[in-house]
Write a protein that holds these residues in place. Structure first.
Motif, PDB file in Angstrom:
ATOM      1  N   GLY A 275       0.818  -1.203   0.000  1.00  0.00           N
ATOM      2  CA  GLY A 275       0.000   0.000   0.000  1.00  0.00           C
ATOM      3  C   GLY A 275       0.856   1.260   0.000  1.00  0.00           C
ATOM      4  N   GLN A 276       1.894   1.282   0.830  1.00  0.00           N
ATOM      5  CA  GLN A 276       2.792   2.428   0.882  1.00  0.00           C
ATOM      6  C   GLN A 276       3.604   2.557  -0.407  1.00  0.00           C
ATOM      7  N   ARG A 277       4.018   1.442  -0.938  1.00  0.00           N
ATOM      8  CA  ARG A 277       4.798   1.459  -2.189  1.00  0.00           C
ATOM      9  C   ARG A 277       3.955   2.018  -3.331  1.00  0.00           C
ATOM     10  N   THR A 278       2.671   1.617  -3.403  1.00  0.00           N
ATOM     11  CA  THR A 278       1.773   2.115  -4.453  1.00  0.00           C
ATOM     12  C   THR A 278       1.571   3.620  -4.327  1.00  0.00           C
ATOM     13  N   ARG A 279       1.427   4.107  -3.093  1.00  0.00           N
ATOM     14  CA  ARG A 279       1.303   5.559  -2.863  1.00  0.00           C
ATOM     15  C   ARG A 279       2.526   6.297  -3.400  1.00  0.00           C
ATOM     16  N   LEU A 280       3.691   5.764  -3.116  1.00  0.00           N
ATOM     17  CA  LEU A 280       4.919   6.430  -3.531  1.00  0.00           C
ATOM     18  C   LEU A 280       5.055   6.411  -5.047  1.00  0.00           C
ATOM     19  N   GLN A 281       4.735   5.291  -5.678  1.00  0.00           N
ATOM     20  CA  GLN A 281       4.828   5.221  -7.142  1.00  0.00           C
ATOM     21  C   GLN A 281       3.864   6.195  -7.807  1.00  0.00           C
ATOM     22  N   ALA A 282       2.662   6.319  -7.265  1.00  0.00           N
ATOM     23  CA  ALA A 282       1.692   7.261  -7.828  1.00  0.00           C
ATOM     24  C   ALA A 282       2.198   8.697  -7.672  1.00  0.00           C
ATOM     25  N   GLY A 290       7.433  15.427  -2.600  1.00  0.00           N
ATOM     26  CA  GLY A 290       7.173  15.523  -1.166  1.00  0.00           C
ATOM     27  C   GLY A 290       7.109  14.187  -0.467  1.00  0.00           C
ATOM     28  N   LEU A 291       6.387  13.220  -1.045  1.00  0.00           N
ATOM     29  CA  LEU A 291       6.243  11.911  -0.400  1.00  0.00           C
ATOM     30  C   LEU A 291       7.557  11.142  -0.428  1.00  0.00           C
ATOM     31  N   LEU A 292       8.349  11.340  -1.472  1.00  0.00           N
ATOM     32  CA  LEU A 292       9.671  10.708  -1.523  1.00  0.00           C
ATOM     33  C   LEU A 292      10.544  11.230  -0.377  1.00  0.00           C
TER      34      LEU A 292
END
Length: 432
Positions: A275-282, A290-292
């Motif tokens: 879930g966190q990985r998908t957020r970061l890729q999006a 910012g999320l990176l």
């Protein structure tokens, strides 16, 4: 697997420093925080030391001037002599580096190298880090599989720090071999770490001599760090050759293994938290950063590369967390435990890449705060962003339970990280 596994705290005092503990030390650290926050234990080396596990105690300890970094203050019995630092650094005359000294020498030496790690200087280095990252990925992108530790996380910071120090390209593979022996710790031949340290010491002494002979009168823009150390020494800063060699050595040693583990542990955390990985890729696909940026800080907190801060020794009797510490006692701050303290972090066992209140201790605190933090952040952000963008279907190629963690005391990192992905076509790779 669940996206956010919750560790359970043991009911009784846990065994420390076993292979099971190395795989997941966080339940044991939770027990220590609750029941024995400043805990005396015998380490695998035979040395007795105090472990500090709560965030408030850890932050105080890291900045306490009564705790020295100099091993000369260790009141060590005969069986423990020489077991509190990097193997081989004593015999190689590499002790006078930033991790082993106190003010005023620490202040003087840190000032000499701090200009190499300013945000501006690191930003100028960003294109080279991106070039290295892309070249390494090019090397395995066609295969559809890789060991991300040995093929990516390990060589990237080695080549980057060699460039920063000014190690010629034709010599960098030798550094990679020596560093490989140092990072394997228990996995290599007996005495291999000390031999690699000795070889590196001899090479650095020769390199310093050669650079001094060829040093131009005026520094060029972006002058390498070893040349800068020589120039400072020759202009009255009283930097001895041993100090220059020790400084180059510790910048390499501290500058590569921490980043290897930041990339390795960070990638593993993302692959096991889809879930966190998908957020970061999006977020990356939308061109956002910012999320990176908050994500890399969260990965440092959640499962950072440095499990225990380097050695400190009490110079006088003192009290920590209600425990009496004798003069000469070693003290080790457990950063991994402090950074999951529920008294400081909400839901500390949850990985949240958007976490804002994140004053983690992954880079330390006080006068020994990690000098290379800006470079490590750059390498971590570049590596993770490029991996997830170029290999969007990246996935683990092994059961997490089968992965093995290296059995060191200070660092926390995977031995291997096998992954699979759709093979990609690419141009012929260029030389590193």
């Amino acid at each position: 697997m669940t996206d956010q596994p919750q560790p359970s705290t043991p009911a009784t005092a846990p065994d420390l420093f076993t292979w099971e503990f190395a795989s997941d030390p966080y339940p044991a650290y939770a027990w220590l925080r609750e029941h024995s926050p400043v805990h005396k234990t015998r380490l695998p080396s035979g040395v007795e030391a105090w472990l500090v596990t709560r965030y408030a105690d850890a932050k105080q300890t890291l900045a306490d001037s009564r705790l020295s970094k100099n091993p000369a203050h260790h009141d060590e019995p005969a069986h423990a002599k020489g077991k509190t630092g990097i193997p081989g650094e004593r015999k190689a005359e590499l002790m006078t580096h930033l991790l082993n000294i106190d003010p005023p020498d620490h202040t003087r030496l840190r000032r000499l190298v701090s200009k190499a790690f300013t945000p501006r200087r690191v930003a100028e280095f960003a294109p080279r880090v991106q070039e290295l990252t892309d070249t390494l990925i090019d090397g395995f992108a066609r295969k559809g599989s890789a060991d991300l530790i040995h093929e990516f996380a390990f060589p990237l910071p080695i080549y980057a720090i060699c460039d920063l120090l000014g190690v010629p390209r034709e010599d960098q593979d030798d550094f990679r071999d020596w560093a490989g022996m140092m990072i394997r710790h228990q996995g290599g031949p007996r005495g291999g770490v000390a031999r690699s340290v000795k070889k590196m010491r001899g090479y650095l002494a020769d390199l310093i001599h050669r650079k001094r002979e060829a040093l131009p009168a005026e520094p060029a823009p972006g002058e390498d760090l070893i040349s800068g150390l020589i120039r400072a020494s020759d202009h009255g800063e009283h930097l001895t050759e041993n100090e220059a060699a020790a400084m180059a050595f510790i910048l390499l040693f501290a500058g590569f293994e921490t980043t290897v583990n930041l990339i390795g542990n960070g990638t593993y955390a993302l692959l096991t938290h889809p879930g966190q990985r998908t957020r970061l890729q999006a977020s990356l696909a939308a061109g956002e950063t910012g999320l990176l940026e908050t994500g890399v800080e969260e990965l440092l907190r959640y499962d950072g590369p440095v499990e225990l801060a380097t050695w400190r020794f009490a110079t006088q009797p003192l009290t920590l967390g209600g425990q009496h510490i004798e003069a000469g006692d070693p003290v080790l701050v457990v950063l991994a435990a402090a950074d999951r303290d529920p008294e400081r972090f909400a839901d500390p066992d949850v990985l949240d890449l958007s976490r804002r209140d994140n004053q983690h201790l992954g880079y330390g605190h006080g006068i020994h705060y990690c000098l290379g933090a800006p470079l490590a952040r750059l390498e971590g952000q570049t590596a993770l962003a490029t991996l997830l963008t170029r290999l969007p279907d990246l996935r683990l190629a092994a059961d997490p339970a089968e992965l093995r963690w290296r059995g060191g005391l200070i660092m926390r990192g995977l031995r291997t990280l096998p992954v699979e992905f759709a093979p990609a076509g690419h141009d012929e790779t260029s030389d590193l």
